[in-house]
Structure formats: structure tokens, C-alpha cells
Design a protein around this motif. Structure first.
Motif, mmCIF file in Angstrom:
data_model
loop_
_atom_site.group_PDB
_atom_site.id
_atom_site.type_symbol
_atom_site.label_atom_id
_atom_site.label_comp_id
_atom_site.label_asym_id
_atom_site.label_seq_id
_atom_site.Cartn_x
_atom_site.Cartn_y
_atom_site.Cartn_z
ATOM 1 N N PHE A 93 60.946 34.816 80.622
ATOM 2 C CA PHE A 93 61.195 35.057 82.042
ATOM 3 C C PHE A 93 61.114 33.749 82.817
ATOM 4 N N LYS A 94 62.219 33.431 83.456
ATOM 5 C CA LYS A 94 62.339 32.182 84.230
ATOM 6 C C LYS A 94 62.276 32.513 85.715
ATOM 7 N N VAL A 95 62.511 31.497 86.536
ATOM 8 C CA VAL A 95 62.649 31.744 87.975
ATOM 9 C C VAL A 95 63.708 32.837 88.146
ATOM 10 N N PRO A 96 63.416 33.884 88.902
ATOM 11 C CA PRO A 96 64.366 34.991 89.024
ATOM 12 C C PRO A 96 65.727 34.530 89.547
ATOM 13 N N ARG A 108 63.718 43.553 86.243
ATOM 14 C CA ARG A 108 64.142 42.790 85.063
ATOM 15 C C ARG A 108 63.172 43.003 83.900
ATOM 16 N N ARG A 124 56.101 34.593 79.247
ATOM 17 C CA ARG A 124 55.934 34.864 80.686
ATOM 18 C C ARG A 124 56.380 36.303 80.934
ATOM 19 N N GLU A 128 53.856 36.652 86.285
ATOM 20 C CA GLU A 128 54.259 35.520 87.131
ATOM 21 C C GLU A 128 54.331 35.948 88.600
ATOM 22 N N ASP A 129 54.579 37.219 88.815
ATOM 23 C CA ASP A 129 54.719 37.709 90.189
ATOM 24 C C ASP A 129 53.385 37.863 90.910
ATOM 25 N N VAL A 132 52.421 32.502 89.734
ATOM 26 C CA VAL A 132 53.140 31.407 90.398
ATOM 27 C C VAL A 132 53.499 31.806 91.837
ATOM 28 N N VAL A 133 53.824 33.062 92.004
ATOM 29 C CA VAL A 133 54.213 33.564 93.325
ATOM 30 C C VAL A 133 53.061 33.432 94.319
ATOM 31 N N LEU A 138 55.195 32.345 97.441
ATOM 32 C CA LEU A 138 56.622 32.670 97.390
ATOM 33 C C LEU A 138 56.931 33.993 98.078
HETATM 34 P P1 AMP Z 1 59.579 27.546 81.362
HETATM 35 O O1 AMP Z 1 58.787 28.693 80.825
HETATM 36 O O2 AMP Z 1 58.947 26.212 81.137
HETATM 37 O O3 AMP Z 1 60.998 27.604 80.910
HETATM 38 O O4 AMP Z 1 59.627 27.703 82.942
HETATM 39 C C1 AMP Z 1 59.958 28.878 83.565
HETATM 40 C C2 AMP Z 1 59.605 28.742 85.023
HETATM 41 O O5 AMP Z 1 59.945 29.957 85.681
HETATM 42 C C3 AMP Z 1 58.136 28.510 85.266
HETATM 43 O O6 AMP Z 1 57.962 27.437 86.128
HETATM 44 C C4 AMP Z 1 57.682 29.800 85.934
HETATM 45 O O7 AMP Z 1 56.641 29.608 86.848
HETATM 46 C C5 AMP Z 1 58.944 30.265 86.605
HETATM 47 N N1 AMP Z 1 58.934 31.704 86.857
HETATM 48 C C6 AMP Z 1 58.874 32.702 85.954
HETATM 49 N N2 AMP Z 1 58.817 33.893 86.550
HETATM 50 C C7 AMP Z 1 58.835 33.661 87.885
HETATM 51 C C8 AMP Z 1 58.802 34.492 89.046
HETATM 52 N N3 AMP Z 1 58.737 35.826 88.951
HETATM 53 N N4 AMP Z 1 58.853 33.898 90.246
HETATM 54 C C9 AMP Z 1 58.926 32.549 90.340
HETATM 55 N N5 AMP Z 1 58.965 31.707 89.298
HETATM 56 C C10 AMP Z 1 58.920 32.251 88.079
#
Ligand code: AMP
Ligand code: MG
Length: 269
Positions: A93-96, A108, A124, A128-129, A132-133, A138
Motif C-alpha cells: 500500500f502506497k500513497v493513495p 482499497r 503496509r 497507515e491511515d 502517517v496520516v 493529512l
Molecule cells: P514504500 O513502502 O517505501 O514504497 O513507501 C510507501 C509510502 O506510502 C510510504 O511513505 C507510506 O507512508 C505511504 N502511504 C501508504 N499508505 C498511505 C496512506 N494511507 N496515506 C498516506 N500515505 C501512505
């Protein structure tokens, strides 16, 4: 004590991450023959994976969360090797995306939950919600605050639908993260893994630790427990995750379905 009990966050317990050591190796006085143990565990896990597929009743969901360089990818590589890839889905799971952001945060996630018979691994996750959020504001506090309960209810719903959930927090120290980032700087074959974000995020170490502690406190439930894995030593991290997975699979007491016909009455011509 078995690792599955020792490393599980007891539901209701308030987690303070500072109280959890990152470089311990409970159960091992010295480094064992890790490859040998992992090979044996993997073989047993593969048999149970086959049984789960045959039974076609339930699935297994592994959630991996960690600070940057915590070892999520390495865990997947070392622990899942030996499983039948046809029955394993890994989702990172990456940045949405723009589309994902137009939906609720679980949209998702739900789509990636493994169907009956399969293993699913989240690199992830919905956590993450609330991590990081929260660290980066966020969404407003009133929104993310409600998500712990939403997550617990969502996971309960999955469990009631025969998804077995194991959540692993790979716990490294700040010093170990520094060593790992330095190794990525120094080593040409590791350099590609580095992103400027990793440096930037390190400044938020304490905020992340606090957000994690809260998620581990609020969301380790009887139906979907969190495990805090001491992860400074990669070999212990791998053994611990593998052992907890195997024990959990064994505890499901799965059975091969009966044939839908009487095989003794069948004559092959
Ligand atoms: P990586 O795992 O290194 O490929 O990075 C994935 C990035 O996506 C990380 O910086 C996570 O913090 C970010 N990420 C994953 N899910 C979310 C989310 N729901 N909202 C914001 N960022 C997210
Ligand atoms: Mg990264």
C-alpha cells in the motif's frame, strides 16, 4: 513461553514502545542454524497452505508494519519463500491514488483481503491511515480518531468471515535505523532503496513511535492481535514471524474435505 504468547500485545494493555526491547532474541541464547529452521518451518507452512486451499473455507491475512528500513520486504522474502506463489497475494500500500482518495480509507484494503483458500500479505496497510496520516496531519484529528474503532469493527467482520488475521509490528531502534540507512548509503547494491523521504521521516521518529503505540494499544484485539517483533536482528525477526504464522495455522485444525463420491465404487476403465 511460546513466542505467539510472549510477543502478542494483550488486548487492553497500554503499549509504551520504549519498554519493548528491539535487540533481544527470546528463546535463543545464540544464533541458531537459521536457514535450517526456516526451511523446516516453510515446509510445514506449505503443507498447511495446501490444506487451506483444499478446505476452501478460510484465508490468512498477514499485516506488516514498521518504521522505514524496519524490514517488511526482507521478512516477506525470507519467511514466505517456500510457499506456493499461486496462493499468495502480496499487496504493497502506497500513497493513495486519486481514485483511492475519493473513497473511504478501507475501500482499497477490502479489495485486497485474501479470498478463501489463500494467504494475503499486506506490506503496509489500513494502519497507515492512523500512522502517517496522523503524523503529518493529512486529515483532521476528528477523522483519524474515529478510525481505530472502525478498524476494529472491520477486522472483526473479516474474522467472522473466516479470515485469520496476524499483525506484526517489526520493532527496530533509532540506532539500528541509522545503521541501516548508512548501509544503504555505503553499499552500491542497496543505494537504490534510499529515498530522500527516509531522511526526512527520521525527524519524525518520536511522532511515529507515539502513533504506533496508540495503534498497538487500541487495535490489538482478541480477534486480530498485534505482535511486537524485536527486529534489530533480522534472523530473529524472521524466525519469530515464521513461528507465529506456523503455530497459528496449526491451531486452525483444518481438514481435507471428504470426497463428494465414494472412491471405492469408482472403476477407472
Ligand atoms: P514504500 O513502502 O517505501 O514504497 O513507501 C510507501 C509510502 O506510502 C510510504 O511513505 C507510506 O507512508 C505511504 N502511504 C501508504 N499508505 C498511505 C496512506 N494511507 N496515506 C498516506 N500515505 C501512505
Ligand atoms: Mg520506504
Amino acid at each position: 513461553m511460546r513466542l505467539v504468547e510472549k510477543l502478542r500485545v494483550t488486548p487492553g494493555r497500554t503499549v509504551k514502545l520504549g519498554e519493548y526491547e528491539t535487540d533481544v532474541t527470546p528463546g535463543f541464547k545464540q544464533k541458531p542454524d537459521v536457514d535450517e529452521i526456516l526451511r523446516e518451518t516453510a515446509a510445514k507452512m506449505a503443507e498447511l497452505q495446501y490444506l487451506m486451499f483444499a478446505e476452501n473455507k478460510r484465508s490468512l491475512l498477514i499485516v506488516l508494519q514498521a518504521m522505514d528500513t524496519g524490514g517488511k520486504d526482507g521478512t516477506i522474502r525470507h519467511v514466505m519463500t517456500g510457499l506456493n506463489p499461486a496462493g499468495v497475494q502480496v499487496t504493497s500500500f502506497k500513497v493513495p491514488s486519486e481514485l483511492e482518495r475519493r473513497h473511504d480509507f478501507l475501500w482499497r484494503i477490502h479489495q485486497a483481503v485474501p479470498p478463501r483458500g489463500d494467504f494475503g500479505i499486506f506490506n503496509r496497510s489500513h494502519y497507515e491511515d492512523v500512522i502517517v496520516v496522523r503524523v503529518h496531519d493529512l486529515v483532521p484529528r476528528e477523522i483519524w480518531k474515529k478510525r481505530y474503532e472502525t478498524i476494529n469493527q472491520f477486522e472483526r467482520h473479516l474474522v467472522e468471515n473466516d479470515v485469520t488475521i496476524l499483525k506484526f509490528f517489526l520493532h527496530i531502534s533509532r540506532a539500528e535505523q541509522k545503521r541501516r540507512i548508512q548501509a544503504r548509503i555505503d553499499e552500491p547494491t542497496k543505494c537504490w532503496k534510499l529515498s530522500p523521504a527516509d531522511f526526512a521521516e527520521r525527524k519524525f521518529w518520536n511522532d511515529y513511535q507515539e502513533a504506533y503505540a496508540d495503534a498497538l494499544t487500541k487495535c490489538s484485539t482478541p480477534w486480530a492481535p498485534w505482535f511486537i517483533i524485536p527486529a534489530d536482528r533480522k534472523w530473529f525477526r524472521n524466525l519469530a514471524v515464521a513461528e507465529i504464522m506456523l503455530e497459528t495455522l496449526q491451531s486452525l485444525k483444518m481438514k481435507f474435505p471428504k470426497a463428494s463420491f465414494d472412491p471405492s465404487k469408482l472403476k477407472l476403465r
